[in-house]
Design a protein around this motif. Sequence first.
Motif, PDB file in Angstrom:
ATOM      1  N   SER A  92       0.831  -1.203   0.000  1.00  0.00           N
ATOM      2  CA  SER A  92       0.000   0.000   0.000  1.00  0.00           C
ATOM      3  C   SER A  92       0.865   1.251   0.000  1.00  0.00           C
ATOM      4  O   SER A  92       1.816   1.370   0.769  1.00  0.00           O
ATOM      5  CB  SER A  92      -0.903  -0.010   1.244  1.00  0.00           C
ATOM      6  OG  SER A  92      -1.527   1.243   1.436  1.00  0.00           O
ATOM      7  N   ARG A 112       0.550   5.708  -0.330  1.00  0.00           N
ATOM      8  CA  ARG A 112      -0.295   6.898  -0.427  1.00  0.00           C
ATOM      9  C   ARG A 112      -0.090   7.636  -1.742  1.00  0.00           C
ATOM     10  O   ARG A 112      -1.030   8.066  -2.391  1.00  0.00           O
ATOM     11  CB  ARG A 112       0.009   7.856   0.728  1.00  0.00           C
ATOM     12  CG  ARG A 112      -0.564   7.452   2.065  1.00  0.00           C
ATOM     13  CD  ARG A 112      -0.222   8.485   3.120  1.00  0.00           C
ATOM     14  NE  ARG A 112       1.216   8.593   3.332  1.00  0.00           N
ATOM     15  CZ  ARG A 112       1.805   9.531   4.077  1.00  0.00           C
ATOM     16  NH1 ARG A 112       1.060  10.465   4.647  1.00  0.00           N
ATOM     17  NH2 ARG A 112       3.100   9.555   4.248  1.00  0.00           N
ATOM     18  N   LYS A 165      -1.466  -1.404  -3.983  1.00  0.00           N
ATOM     19  CA  LYS A 165      -2.749  -0.867  -3.547  1.00  0.00           C
ATOM     20  C   LYS A 165      -2.562   0.595  -3.122  1.00  0.00           C
ATOM     21  O   LYS A 165      -1.458   1.025  -2.786  1.00  0.00           O
ATOM     22  CB  LYS A 165      -3.309  -1.666  -2.370  1.00  0.00           C
ATOM     23  CG  LYS A 165      -3.444  -3.171  -2.627  1.00  0.00           C
ATOM     24  CD  LYS A 165      -4.484  -3.499  -3.692  1.00  0.00           C
ATOM     25  CE  LYS A 165      -5.883  -3.168  -3.237  1.00  0.00           C
ATOM     26  NZ  LYS A 165      -6.920  -3.626  -4.207  1.00  0.00           N
ATOM     27  N   CYS A 166      -3.676   1.337  -3.125  1.00  0.00           N
ATOM     28  CA  CYS A 166      -3.610   2.726  -2.669  1.00  0.00           C
ATOM     29  C   CYS A 166      -3.676   2.770  -1.143  1.00  0.00           C
ATOM     30  O   CYS A 166      -3.581   1.740  -0.471  1.00  0.00           O
ATOM     31  CB  CYS A 166      -4.729   3.539  -3.303  1.00  0.00           C
ATOM     32  SG  CYS A 166      -6.386   3.044  -2.792  1.00  0.00           S
ATOM     33  N   ASN A 167      -3.852   3.946  -0.590  1.00  0.00           N
ATOM     34  CA  ASN A 167      -3.839   4.118   0.858  1.00  0.00           C
ATOM     35  C   ASN A 167      -5.002   3.384   1.519  1.00  0.00           C
ATOM     36  O   ASN A 167      -6.081   3.236   0.945  1.00  0.00           O
ATOM     37  CB  ASN A 167      -3.912   5.609   1.198  1.00  0.00           C
ATOM     38  CG  ASN A 167      -3.472   5.902   2.612  1.00  0.00           C
ATOM     39  OD1 ASN A 167      -2.567   5.262   3.128  1.00  0.00           O
ATOM     40  ND2 ASN A 167      -4.107   6.875   3.242  1.00  0.00           N
ATOM     41  N   ASP A 221      -9.767   3.631  -2.705  1.00  0.00           N
ATOM     42  CA  ASP A 221     -10.426   3.541  -4.011  1.00  0.00           C
ATOM     43  C   ASP A 221     -11.666   2.657  -3.971  1.00  0.00           C
ATOM     44  O   ASP A 221     -12.289   2.385  -5.003  1.00  0.00           O
ATOM     45  CB  ASP A 221      -9.459   3.048  -5.078  1.00  0.00           C
ATOM     46  CG  ASP A 221      -8.904   1.662  -4.772  1.00  0.00           C
ATOM     47  OD1 ASP A 221      -9.293   1.064  -3.739  1.00  0.00           O
ATOM     48  OD2 ASP A 221      -8.061   1.169  -5.550  1.00  0.00           O
TER      49      ASP A 221
END
Length: 540
Positions: free
Chosen positions: A213, A215, A299-301, A314
């Motif tokens: 993950s 940001r 993956k995003c935050n 998301d």
Amino acid sequence: MVKTVAVVGAGASGLAAIKCCVDEGLEPTCFERSEDIGGLWRYKDNPEDGRASIYKSVIINTSKEMSCFSDFPIPDDFPNYMHNSKIMEYFRMYAQNFSLMKYIQFKTTVCSITKSLDFPTSGQWIVTIEKDGKQNKSVFDSILICSGHHTFPHLPLTSFPGIETFKGQYMHSRDYKGPEDFKNKRVLVIGIGNSGGDIAVELSRIAKQVFLSTRRGAWIVNRVSKNGYPLDILKSRFVYLLNKALPSSLTNYMAENAVNQRFNHDNYGLLPTHRFYSQHPTLNDELPNRIISGQVKIKCNVKEFRENDVVFEDGTEEKDIDMVIFATGYSFSFPCDESVLTVTENKVSLYKYVFPPRLEKNTLALIGLIQPLGAIMPISELQGRLATRVFKGLVRLPAAQTMIHDVAQKRQKMECRYVRSQRHTIQVDYVDYMDELASLLGVKPSLFQLFMTDPKLALKVLFGPCTPYQYRLMGPGKWSGARAAIMTQHDRIIKPTKTRALNKPSGDKSLLHFIQLCTMLILLVAFFPPLLKMLNIFSI
């Protein structure tokens, strides 16, 4: 009367600081809370309170020729990127060669450092130490704090809603030692700095699935660069000066284009919104391979944790997460009164990142409290050389207001250049910062003088890697072996990789080298006149 110096910590910075004291005729006493030297680089199976901690597989991110102490080259048969055990071997060689161990008191904790009652006139400090359960106080003329900035883990749990209900395990990367306990687990690594990337790659070989993950995303660069050379040796003084003469938009574009040639960061979910030079890049040779094989998923935050699952910003979810590793960096603090050193969100006001500017006497310095785009060990050494000369009165620092103004200017530049982060408060560029310290100390290599007296060496200094030996060519602390070290550095880079003998005849490359040199000089004169001023070609 010989001045006494308390050195806090016997890691890479502490060892260099001890030697700098000895070289200047000072009397150092080093206090190390553990039982051995090495600091960050000494691996142990279990983390120790108050000491930096690494995982077993850690390899340094800077090459040996750029990382060594300036008067003690790393052996030619050592690999260019050393495992932590090899770094420890080098430290032991360094300590033995310069007889440093006798100045170190092990298993001794520095509890506090306070000004003496007559500090405005004496500049002395009272150091309280604890050993074997007993506390003692001693008075020292000067202090060198070398405790680093990888000791206290930054674990921002309040930024992750639901973590208190999460039934899986979680830890900070400081507590990670190896992949054995993660076999067949679904693991989430939060943070894409060097540690986060390394841990994700290592776990991907044994875990069921790894999620990484981030940001903001990150620019990923290789340790191994053009023609198989270490990445950091390609940044010569010439390249550095060239980059300074070009617009930042152009240098950012060139760097981004270069890293995207290896893999398109957009296609891999890593493309950040910030430019290349606006955040510390992540060094990782294997991450793209693990992503393309599906072993690591970007993956995003994280938006929130649930009992067994993780929801991302998301809207996507990953279920049945077994373990989470927070690679979220570190905070730092010091055993000094807040009146001496105040730390706020990892920001501390230091002139040249070394000296507190408001002291009545400049008898305290912090060594190694920097996050360089380059190697830290030679920087710590040069900081130590400068600090000890200041302690002796051989180098005079500017007035307090001048130093405070310099601190404010640097902070403003950093805030303009870097994304806002606790990570970007002590960033420095290797060549720029080394030259800044060297100018104060009087050891910055003069290209004009070198071209007049030793053109062959001058070409190496200008167009070769900016190795630490350059700061031993002239001025205080000049080392007779510096020239030879520079002229043979390429051999030490190549030797550990040429372990198989080849019968291929080598052609004469002298003409090619001559043509390359002439081309570079023509470009220098024709297209970049500002560089001539920066190189001081027309003045001594």
